[in-house]
Design a protein around this motif. Structure first.
Motif, PDB file in Angstrom:
ATOM      1  N   LEU A 128       1.001  -1.121   0.179  1.00  0.00           N
ATOM      2  CA  LEU A 128      -0.083  -0.078  -0.056  1.00  0.00           C
ATOM      3  C   LEU A 128       0.689   1.339  -0.137  1.00  0.00           C
ATOM      4  O   LEU A 128       0.445   2.299  -0.706  1.00  0.00           O
ATOM      5  CB  LEU A 128      -0.814  -0.072   1.316  1.00  0.00           C
ATOM      6  N   GLN A 131       2.451   1.726  -3.449  1.00  0.00           N
ATOM      7  CA  GLN A 131       1.403   2.062  -4.357  1.00  0.00           C
ATOM      8  C   GLN A 131       1.135   3.602  -4.309  1.00  0.00           C
ATOM      9  O   GLN A 131       0.760   4.147  -5.387  1.00  0.00           O
ATOM     10  CB  GLN A 131       0.002   1.130  -4.016  1.00  0.00           C
ATOM     11  N   ARG A 132       1.070   4.115  -3.148  1.00  0.00           N
ATOM     12  CA  ARG A 132       0.441   5.382  -2.687  1.00  0.00           C
ATOM     13  C   ARG A 132       1.482   6.283  -3.191  1.00  0.00           C
ATOM     14  O   ARG A 132       1.363   7.381  -3.830  1.00  0.00           O
ATOM     15  CB  ARG A 132       0.006   5.665  -1.346  1.00  0.00           C
ATOM     16  N   GLU A 189      -5.128   3.801  -8.096  1.00  0.00           N
ATOM     17  CA  GLU A 189      -6.011   3.883  -7.150  1.00  0.00           C
ATOM     18  C   GLU A 189      -7.141   2.946  -6.852  1.00  0.00           C
ATOM     19  O   GLU A 189      -7.321   2.704  -5.775  1.00  0.00           O
ATOM     20  CB  GLU A 189      -6.772   5.273  -7.328  1.00  0.00           C
ATOM     21  N   ILE A 192      -5.374   0.225  -5.050  1.00  0.00           N
ATOM     22  CA  ILE A 192      -5.088   0.630  -3.562  1.00  0.00           C
ATOM     23  C   ILE A 192      -6.360   0.388  -2.779  1.00  0.00           C
ATOM     24  O   ILE A 192      -6.345  -0.132  -1.612  1.00  0.00           O
ATOM     25  CB  ILE A 192      -4.756   2.059  -3.451  1.00  0.00           C
TER      26      ILE A 192
END
Length: 276
Positions: A128, A131-132, A189, A192
């Motif tokens: 996470l 990815q962010r 997104e 996520i």
């Protein structure tokens, strides 16, 4: 006496069946389910080893769309498998009237499941974060007001190497390139969001299993406390019985002595009467 000997002597109580030699064996359904869950956990641990390696490549020069797709698929598949195993663990933990061998299996399975789930949740959090960072860097690269100089380079290095590579390699018109990058950001997104949902579901599952184990621990403590009370009461009753036995023995001895004294006195009196 060894643990195996103790287990073989355990009497049947609905979760066991007699073998040919007259001893009781564990419920075959319990054994099949617990063994199946252990096999699935072993398989999950192998998948997590590969997943950990792939997640470590995110945000590096070896990052690419195929790698991210593989990581996302592995996260989703492992999440579903952990949910399935978790339901089985809850069923095992709720098994009634377990034998000592089954109790050991319950504890081992719960311990292995919580350890594997904790490791997987750590991988989820790492994925996470990366990815962010990737999405943030991609948005910054499309923003004309994004940081420049050393600050901009730091942001790109943190999570946007993939986006910079894609921009350099893309042979698209400027607007088409922007649309392409927007589509990538939207896709990331969504990934996520799905990972976050999996994290939430597994957190709930972890809490449920922990609660069941905690309740079982309280039940065991209650049983142990009752057993200690019964032991103390039994010892007290034994002491009282021994005291009563000693009292009765002393009373009988005193009664015999009294009767003997009375007999002697009566003999003396009778002799005195006859001789007088």
């Amino acid at each position: 006496m060894s643990f195996d000997q103790l287990s073989s002597m355990e009497s049947g109580n609905g979760n066991g069946r007699r073998s040919n030699n007259g001893a009781y064996a564990d419920d075959p359904e319990f054994s099949r389910l617990s063994q199946s869950l252990m096999n699935k956990l072993f398989h999950l641990q192998g998948n997590m080893s590969k997943l950990k390696s792939d997640i470590g490549l995110l945000g590096t020069k070896r990052d690419n769309p195929r790698l991210r797709e593989r990581v996302h698929a592995a996260l989703e598949e492992s999440t579903e498998q952990f949910k399935e195993v978790g339901e089985g663990v809850k069923k095992i933990q709720s098994w009634e009237d377990v034998t000592p061998t089954q109790k050991y299996s319950q504890q081992k399975l719960s311990r292995e499941f919580k350890a594997a789930l904790g490791e997987f949740q750590s991988l989820q959090r790492t994925a996470l974060e990366k990815q962010r960072a990737s999405v943030t860097a991609a948005k910054a690269a499309l923003d004309p007001n994004s940081p420049t100089g050393a600050e901009g380079e730091a942001v790109a290095i943190e999570g946007g190497l993939l986006q910079l590579q894609e921009q350099e390699q893309a042979h698209l018109a400027p607007q088409d390139e922007v649309d392409f990058q927007d589509a990538l950001i939207t896709e990331r997104e969504e990934e996520i969001r799905q990972i976050e949902e999996g994290v939430g579901d597994l957190n709930v599952l972890f809490q449920q299993v922990a609660q069941i184990v905690s309740e079982q621990g309280e039940q065991i403590q209650t049983i142990e406390s009752n057993a200690i009370n019964v032991r103390d009461d039994t010892r007290g009753a034994d002491y009282e019985l021994r005291s009563a036995a000693r009292y009765q023995k002393n009373a009988r001895s005193k009664a015999c002595c009294l009767l003997l004294v009375l007999a002697v006195i009566m003999t003396i009196v009778l002799l005195a009467v006859f001789l007088g």
